[in-house]
Write a protein that holds these residues in place. Structure first.
Motif, PDB file in Angstrom:
ATOM      1  N   MET A 117       0.842  -1.203   0.000  1.00  0.00           N
ATOM      2  CA  MET A 117       0.000   0.000   0.000  1.00  0.00           C
ATOM      3  C   MET A 117       0.875   1.250   0.000  1.00  0.00           C
ATOM      4  SD  MET A 117      -3.037  -1.377   0.103  1.00  0.00           S
ATOM      5  CE  MET A 117      -4.293  -0.316   0.793  1.00  0.00           C
ATOM      6  N   GLU A 118       0.526   2.200  -0.894  1.00  0.00           N
ATOM      7  CA  GLU A 118       1.205   3.494  -0.935  1.00  0.00           C
ATOM      8  C   GLU A 118       0.637   4.376   0.166  1.00  0.00           C
ATOM      9  OE1 GLU A 118       3.654   4.123  -2.863  1.00  0.00           O
ATOM     10  OE2 GLU A 118       3.555   2.508  -4.341  1.00  0.00           O
ATOM     11  N   ARG A 119       1.531   5.083   0.900  1.00  0.00           N
ATOM     12  CA  ARG A 119       1.101   5.771   2.117  1.00  0.00           C
ATOM     13  C   ARG A 119       1.504   7.241   2.125  1.00  0.00           C
ATOM     14  NH1 ARG A 119       4.373   3.387   6.383  1.00  0.00           N
ATOM     15  NH2 ARG A 119       2.696   3.541   7.910  1.00  0.00           N
ATOM     16  N   ALA A 120       0.709   8.032   2.853  1.00  0.00           N
ATOM     17  CA  ALA A 120       1.044   9.434   3.124  1.00  0.00           C
ATOM     18  C   ALA A 120       0.199   9.883   4.308  1.00  0.00           C
ATOM     19  CB  ALA A 120       0.781  10.316   1.907  1.00  0.00           C
ATOM     20  N   TYR A 121       0.551  11.035   4.872  1.00  0.00           N
ATOM     21  CA  TYR A 121      -0.247  11.537   5.989  1.00  0.00           C
ATOM     22  C   TYR A 121      -0.299  13.058   5.986  1.00  0.00           C
ATOM     23  CZ  TYR A 121       4.261  12.092   8.480  1.00  0.00           C
ATOM     24  OH  TYR A 121       5.528  12.447   8.855  1.00  0.00           O
ATOM     25  N   LEU A 122      -1.266  13.536   6.752  1.00  0.00           N
ATOM     26  CA  LEU A 122      -1.510  14.975   6.914  1.00  0.00           C
ATOM     27  C   LEU A 122      -1.390  15.285   8.397  1.00  0.00           C
ATOM     28  CD1 LEU A 122      -2.697  17.291   4.975  1.00  0.00           C
ATOM     29  CD2 LEU A 122      -4.874  16.795   6.053  1.00  0.00           C
ATOM     30  N   LEU A 123      -0.559  16.242   8.763  1.00  0.00           N
ATOM     31  CA  LEU A 123      -0.327  16.574  10.171  1.00  0.00           C
ATOM     32  C   LEU A 123      -1.078  17.842  10.550  1.00  0.00           C
ATOM     33  CD1 LEU A 123       1.202  16.108  12.861  1.00  0.00           C
ATOM     34  CD2 LEU A 123       3.058  17.502  11.921  1.00  0.00           C
ATOM     35  N   MET A 124      -1.820  17.764  11.669  1.00  0.00           N
ATOM     36  CA  MET A 124      -2.541  18.906  12.220  1.00  0.00           C
ATOM     37  C   MET A 124      -1.970  19.237  13.593  1.00  0.00           C
ATOM     38  SD  MET A 124      -6.303  17.563  11.032  1.00  0.00           S
ATOM     39  CE  MET A 124      -5.733  15.860  10.905  1.00  0.00           C
ATOM     40  N   GLN A 125      -1.704  20.511  13.845  1.00  0.00           N
ATOM     41  CA  GLN A 125      -1.047  20.942  15.078  1.00  0.00           C
ATOM     42  C   GLN A 125      -1.819  22.094  15.688  1.00  0.00           C
ATOM     43  OE1 GLN A 125       3.213  21.658  14.754  1.00  0.00           O
ATOM     44  NE2 GLN A 125       3.074  23.357  16.188  1.00  0.00           N
ATOM     45  N   GLY A 126      -2.173  21.959  16.977  1.00  0.00           N
ATOM     46  CA  GLY A 126      -2.914  22.995  17.678  1.00  0.00           C
ATOM     47  C   GLY A 126      -2.286  23.327  19.009  1.00  0.00           C
ATOM     48  N   GLU A 127      -2.684  24.441  19.583  1.00  0.00           N
ATOM     49  CA  GLU A 127      -2.138  24.856  20.877  1.00  0.00           C
ATOM     50  C   GLU A 127      -2.843  24.174  22.036  1.00  0.00           C
ATOM     51  OE1 GLU A 127      -2.377  29.086  21.026  1.00  0.00           O
ATOM     52  OE2 GLU A 127      -0.843  29.402  19.490  1.00  0.00           O
ATOM     53  N   SER A 128      -3.980  23.530  21.780  1.00  0.00           N
ATOM     54  CA  SER A 128      -4.720  22.853  22.846  1.00  0.00           C
ATOM     55  C   SER A 128      -5.433  21.637  22.280  1.00  0.00           C
ATOM     56  CB  SER A 128      -5.748  23.799  23.480  1.00  0.00           C
ATOM     57  OG  SER A 128      -6.792  24.092  22.549  1.00  0.00           O
ATOM     58  N   ARG A 129      -5.772  20.710  23.180  1.00  0.00           N
ATOM     59  CA  ARG A 129      -6.550  19.548  22.760  1.00  0.00           C
ATOM     60  C   ARG A 129      -7.904  19.976  22.215  1.00  0.00           C
ATOM     61  NH1 ARG A 129      -4.009  14.986  24.853  1.00  0.00           N
ATOM     62  NH2 ARG A 129      -2.845  15.318  26.797  1.00  0.00           N
ATOM     63  N   LEU A 130      -8.479  21.007  22.836  1.00  0.00           N
ATOM     64  CA  LEU A 130      -9.803  21.461  22.417  1.00  0.00           C
ATOM     65  C   LEU A 130      -9.795  21.911  20.957  1.00  0.00           C
ATOM     66  CD1 LEU A 130     -12.725  22.107  23.167  1.00  0.00           C
ATOM     67  CD2 LEU A 130     -11.945  24.370  23.942  1.00  0.00           C
ATOM     68  N   GLN A 131      -8.766  22.629  20.545  1.00  0.00           N
ATOM     69  CA  GLN A 131      -8.689  23.075  19.152  1.00  0.00           C
ATOM     70  C   GLN A 131      -8.655  21.885  18.196  1.00  0.00           C
ATOM     71  OE1 GLN A 131      -5.240  25.599  18.873  1.00  0.00           O
ATOM     72  NE2 GLN A 131      -6.236  27.361  19.841  1.00  0.00           N
ATOM     73  N   ILE A 132      -7.858  20.885  18.530  1.00  0.00           N
ATOM     74  CA  ILE A 132      -7.759  19.694  17.682  1.00  0.00           C
ATOM     75  C   ILE A 132      -9.108  18.969  17.626  1.00  0.00           C
ATOM     76  CG2 ILE A 132      -6.707  17.408  17.470  1.00  0.00           C
ATOM     77  CD1 ILE A 132      -4.763  19.509  16.651  1.00  0.00           C
ATOM     78  N   GLN A 133      -9.739  18.807  18.797  1.00  0.00           N
ATOM     79  CA  GLN A 133     -11.006  18.081  18.837  1.00  0.00           C
ATOM     80  C   GLN A 133     -12.115  18.817  18.082  1.00  0.00           C
ATOM     81  OE1 GLN A 133     -11.857  14.970  20.116  1.00  0.00           O
ATOM     82  NE2 GLN A 133      -9.644  14.721  20.210  1.00  0.00           N
ATOM     83  N   GLN A 134     -12.156  20.124  18.221  1.00  0.00           N
ATOM     84  CA  GLN A 134     -13.183  20.892  17.502  1.00  0.00           C
ATOM     85  C   GLN A 134     -13.034  20.745  15.996  1.00  0.00           C
ATOM     86  OE1 GLN A 134     -12.570  24.802  19.202  1.00  0.00           O
ATOM     87  NE2 GLN A 134     -14.214  24.537  20.708  1.00  0.00           N
ATOM     88  N   LEU A 135     -11.787  20.722  15.518  1.00  0.00           N
ATOM     89  CA  LEU A 135     -11.560  20.532  14.092  1.00  0.00           C
ATOM     90  C   LEU A 135     -11.966  19.126  13.660  1.00  0.00           C
ATOM     91  CD1 LEU A 135     -10.453  21.130  11.276  1.00  0.00           C
ATOM     92  CD2 LEU A 135      -8.156  20.629  12.141  1.00  0.00           C
ATOM     93  N   LEU A 136     -11.542  18.121  14.400  1.00  0.00           N
ATOM     94  CA  LEU A 136     -11.807  16.743  14.003  1.00  0.00           C
ATOM     95  C   LEU A 136     -13.297  16.423  14.005  1.00  0.00           C
ATOM     96  CD1 LEU A 136      -8.916  14.832  15.831  1.00  0.00           C
ATOM     97  CD2 LEU A 136      -9.077  15.423  13.406  1.00  0.00           C
ATOM     98  N   ARG A 137     -14.050  17.001  14.932  1.00  0.00           N
ATOM     99  CA  ARG A 137     -15.490  16.730  14.983  1.00  0.00           C
ATOM    100  C   ARG A 137     -16.217  17.252  13.754  1.00  0.00           C
ATOM    101  NH1 ARG A 137     -15.543  18.434  21.202  1.00  0.00           N
ATOM    102  NH2 ARG A 137     -14.834  16.458  22.074  1.00  0.00           N
ATOM    103  N   GLN A 138     -15.659  18.272  13.126  1.00  0.00           N
ATOM    104  CA  GLN A 138     -16.244  18.764  11.878  1.00  0.00           C
ATOM    105  C   GLN A 138     -15.644  18.068  10.657  1.00  0.00           C
ATOM    106  OE1 GLN A 138     -16.777  23.275  11.843  1.00  0.00           O
ATOM    107  NE2 GLN A 138     -15.334  23.045  13.543  1.00  0.00           N
ATOM    108  N   LEU A 139     -14.329  17.774  10.723  1.00  0.00           N
ATOM    109  CA  LEU A 139     -13.632  17.246   9.567  1.00  0.00           C
ATOM    110  C   LEU A 139     -13.956  15.782   9.294  1.00  0.00           C
ATOM    111  CD1 LEU A 139     -11.417  17.590   7.378  1.00  0.00           C
ATOM    112  CD2 LEU A 139      -9.732  16.930   9.124  1.00  0.00           C
ATOM    113  N   VAL A 140     -13.969  14.946  10.328  1.00  0.00           N
ATOM    114  CA  VAL A 140     -14.114  13.504  10.131  1.00  0.00           C
ATOM    115  C   VAL A 140     -15.438  13.130   9.473  1.00  0.00           C
ATOM    116  CG1 VAL A 140     -14.271  11.281  11.339  1.00  0.00           C
ATOM    117  CG2 VAL A 140     -12.450  12.892  11.919  1.00  0.00           C
ATOM    118  N   PRO A 141     -16.605  13.681   9.908  1.00  0.00           N
ATOM    119  CA  PRO A 141     -17.854  13.341   9.203  1.00  0.00           C
ATOM    120  C   PRO A 141     -17.816  13.692   7.715  1.00  0.00           C
ATOM    121  CG  PRO A 141     -18.338  14.397  11.299  1.00  0.00           C
ATOM    122  CD  PRO A 141     -16.871  14.541  11.082  1.00  0.00           C
ATOM    123  N   GLN A 142     -17.167  14.803   7.360  1.00  0.00           N
ATOM    124  CA  GLN A 142     -17.082  15.172   5.947  1.00  0.00           C
ATOM    125  C   GLN A 142     -16.162  14.220   5.186  1.00  0.00           C
ATOM    126  OE1 GLN A 142     -16.916  19.351   4.859  1.00  0.00           O
ATOM    127  NE2 GLN A 142     -17.247  19.970   6.996  1.00  0.00           N
TER     128      GLN A 142
END
Length: 736
Positions: A690-715
């Motif tokens: 399998m060919e692989r790659a990744y996307l890195l997301m970096q935030g100053e708090s867990r809350l920022q990361i979680q707020q993004l993921l809750r919107q991003l993952v369903p889409q």
């Protein structure tokens, strides 16, 4: 007139499917509680599910609703606390709830058939037996007399304890039952009881006493870091704390260990010291029946101590009183597939919700944990001295391999040190983190290297089996006899693995008893236990091992550790590589000189003046950790930032590229607070075809990361390419 049946209720059922939604079913007339297992029709299959809620209405038309087929109403349901913990993890780690719930159960509970536990018996004296006298038993009935005396002393004896009295106890016990002296009760199997007296605790030194007193003085939830040098007696502090916390015959304890091979060792120490506290182990080396029994003993509250690996953090424990995470820094606590949870972090959440104390123990804490201790979030307990009075920390030295000629990977100084130990009848350990004979097969003519066709990696030479193997995907093939590129027949195994090192030692020291310890030599279930027993019996002179021997083992006669190859980790693109290397070398160094004989550690390296080795020589974890934290703060890496990785893989890289590019655009639109980097390929660009790659997301708090993921993952789940590739979200990733 035919009576009208009562209307059926609607159950919300979680299933083990990669869809983040619940499914509505009619209750089928069963009186089902939330948390119980049910069997439901799902498409053309029957599946096991867990009821997570009840409702009077459903968005699905009633005519299309199917009824559950079976409900295991005789089983206790999953308790609300465990249920809430798994729901939190599914939400935090962006994983379907149904898969998280079902994955936490023993394998037998994930099947559609009833999960039946085998039974054992507990024996006690009847009223007739209590009124009798041992002299009424003939003296030739020696085993019956022993059993009767033991029952008088202990009151109740579990079947698992009776072989300690006699291997032929069954016939003697049957005779006592037939005479009416003994009665038997069926009990759940799994508890290994003992009729032996508890081993008395050794006296604690000042550091251990101070640590224990501070832990005892706290109430409710409190997180502690127990930072102790190798051999400082952290396990003894655990045991005395357990004994005092569970002394009132109430409560349960959860003890997490990072790897399976440490579980039996720690379990045996606990049993010898705390035989009165029923204990079970939970790890993947258990058979399915045994794992189910131990899990149920924990769920029922009968098992007072649960010792297990990372999945044990989800074990139902209705009377939880304390949590221990041993070797908390170890990467094995991080699940690297399915729901990518970190058992240490989940244990912290569990302790906080249960309002119970938790202690994290390590000689080399993770930098995140050390930072929390330095900022006051965790209490810091320090053990600065070894528990054995005459035991001293080993002397650590570096051998500059730029200045010496190696003999099949070994320097003259290390060979001489091994010879001295053999003469003194002391034991040695050579540590190399490569199994197999040689890392690569090389053609000297055209520089062709044997590579895996399915991974971006090289095939490892296993000379004894005449095979080339990929340690990533499992692919293997015969060793080629001539270069497929130029036809040259002069192919050379290059580099050193455990097999080649074992062969070299056998040639240098033909009279030495040498034992290799790696995944290949310990495939048999009891192989590692047998090897460790031989080491303690002084039947082995030199151990050659990988990280399986780096931690947790106590060999009193082992006085020399040689580290053969470490330099590759110093220049890894992974920012955690140096931290892992320091912890690994500190752990393996701690195997030397744990008793009254002085220990020595020799590390072969081409960079002897590197900061990491300078800190190692001084046994100065604190200085090294503080310097690493300063670098992390400048670079804004954890613990000063929070990360999430979106990983994707497919047969074609174009699919991965298109999916991650769309995810990048979405992430940047959804959050201006989280920095989302362009997609990149990992070191292992191709894995298992399998060919692989990744996307890195970096935030100053867990809350920022979680707020993004809750919107991003369903889409992303609705993305047109989502079904054409594999993709996962890794929150708080450890590896890149």
């Amino acid at each position: 007139m035919i009576p009208t049946p009562p209307p059926m209720g609607i159950l919300q059922v979680a299933l083990d499917v990669p869809i983040d939604s619940l499914f509505d079913y009619l209750d089928g007339g069963f009186d089902v509680a939330v948390g119980q297992r049910v069997v439901v029709p799902f498409g053309r299959r029957r599946q096991i599910g867990i009821v997570v809620g009840k409702s009077a209405v459903s968005e699905v038309p009633s005519a299309k609703l199917k009824a559950i087929e079976t409900a295991f109403v005789d089983e206790p349901p999953l308790d609300p606390d465990t249920f809430a913990l798994l729901r939190f993890c599914a939400d935090y780690y962006q994983y379907p709830l149904g898969q998280a719930l079902l994955a936490s159960l023993p394998g037998r509970l994930r099947q559609t058939e009833p999960a039946v536990s085998r039974k054992q018996y507990a024996f006690r004296l009847s009223a007739v037996g209590l009124a009798a006298d041992i002299e009424q038993l003939p003296r030739r009935k020696l085993i019956q007399r022993k059993l009767y005396a033991a029952l008088l002393e202990h009151g109740v004896l579990h079947e698992s304890a009776l072989p300690e009295i006699s291997a032929s106890w069954r016939g003697a016990m049957q005779g006592l039952q037939e005479s009416g002296w003994v009665e038997a009760d069926e009990v759940l199997a799994g508890l290994s009881a003992s009729v032996s007296a508890a081993v008395p605790p050794p006296p604690l030194n000042e550091d251990q006493t101070a640590a224990l007193q501070r832990m005892q003085a706290s109430e409710g939830f409190k997180a502690w870091l127990l930072h102790g040098i190798t051999g400082s007696g952290k396990t003894e502090v655990y045991m005395q704390w357990l004994q005092q916390m569970l002394a009132d015959n109430d409560g349960q304890a959860l003890v997490l260990v990072p790897e399976i091979n440490l579980t039996p060792q720690l379990e045996a120490r606990f049993r010898s010291r705390l035989p009165h506290l029923p204990m079970v182990a939970l790890h993947s080396n258990l058979g399915e029946a045994e794992r189910l029994q131990n899990w149920r003993l924990a769920q029922s509250g009968i098992a007072r101590i649960v010792v297990g690996t990372r999945l044990s953090v989800f074990t139902p424990l209705p009377r939880l009183r304390l949590v221990i995470v041993d070797e908390e820094h170890d990467g094995s606590y991080k699940q690297q597939d399915s729901m990518r949870y970190h058992a240490r972090d989940v244990a912290m959440v569990r302790a906080q919700r249960a309002k119970v104390p938790i202690v994290l123990g390590s000689a080399t804490p993770s930098l995140e944990t050390w930072h929390n201790a330095q900022t006051g979030k965790y209490g810091l307990l320090t053990l600065q001295n070894r528990a054995v009075a005459k035991s001293q920390l080993p002397r650590i030295g570096c051998i500059d391999t730029n200045r010496v000629e190696l003999q099949d990977g070994l320097s003259p100084a290390l060979i001489e040190a091994l010879r001295q130990r053999l003469e003194r009848k002391e034991q040695s350990l050579l540590f190399i983190n490569r199994r197999g004979y040689s890392p690569v097969l090389l053609c000297n003519a055209c520089h062709w290297i044997a590579s895996c066709t399915r991974c971006s990696s090289r095939l490892v030479v296993h000379l004894r089996q005449s095979r080339l193997r990929c340690h990533h995907c499992g692919h293997e093939q015969k060793i080629v006899r001539q270069c497929p590129s130029c036809g040259n027949a002069d192919l050379h195994p290059t580099g050193h693995g455990t097999q080649r090192l074992e062969e070299t030692l056998a040639r240098l020291f033909p009279m030495a008893r040498i034992q290799r310890v790696d995944r290949d030599s310990t495939r048999r279930k009891e192989a590692l236990a047998d090897i460790l027993q031989a080491v303690h019996a002084d039947e082995i002179d030199i151990l050659v091992g990988t990280q399986m021997l780096a931690k947790g083992h106590d060999f009193p006669n082992l006085t020399l550790v040689g580290v053969v190859d470490t330099d590759s980790a110093l220049f890894s693109p992974d920012f955690r590589a140096a931290e892992r290397l320091f912890a690994q070398l500190m752990q393996v160094s701690g195997r030397a000189g744990r008793a009254d004989k002085p220990g020595e550690v020799l590390i072969q390296t081409t960079f002897p003046e590197h900061n990491l080795f300078n800190a190692l020589r001084k046994h100065d974890y604190v200085a090294y950790a503080d310097s690493q934290l300063q670098e992390r703060q400048l670079a804004q890496f954890p613990p000063y930032a929070f990360l999430a990785l979106l990983r994707a893989e497919a047969n074609q890289y174009s699919l991965v590229q298109d999916f991650l590019n769309d995810a990048l655009v979405l992430a940047r639109q959804l959050s201006e607070h989280v920095l989302t980097y362009d997609p990149v390929r990992p070191q292992m660009e191709k894995l298992k075809g399998m060919e692989r790659a990744y996307l890195l997301m970096q935030g100053e708090s867990r809350l920022q990361i979680q707020q993004l993921l809750r919107q991003l993952v369903p889409q992303l789940r609705a993305h047109p390419l989502a079904s054409k590739l594999r993709w996962t979200v890794d929150v708080d990733p450890l590896e890149f």
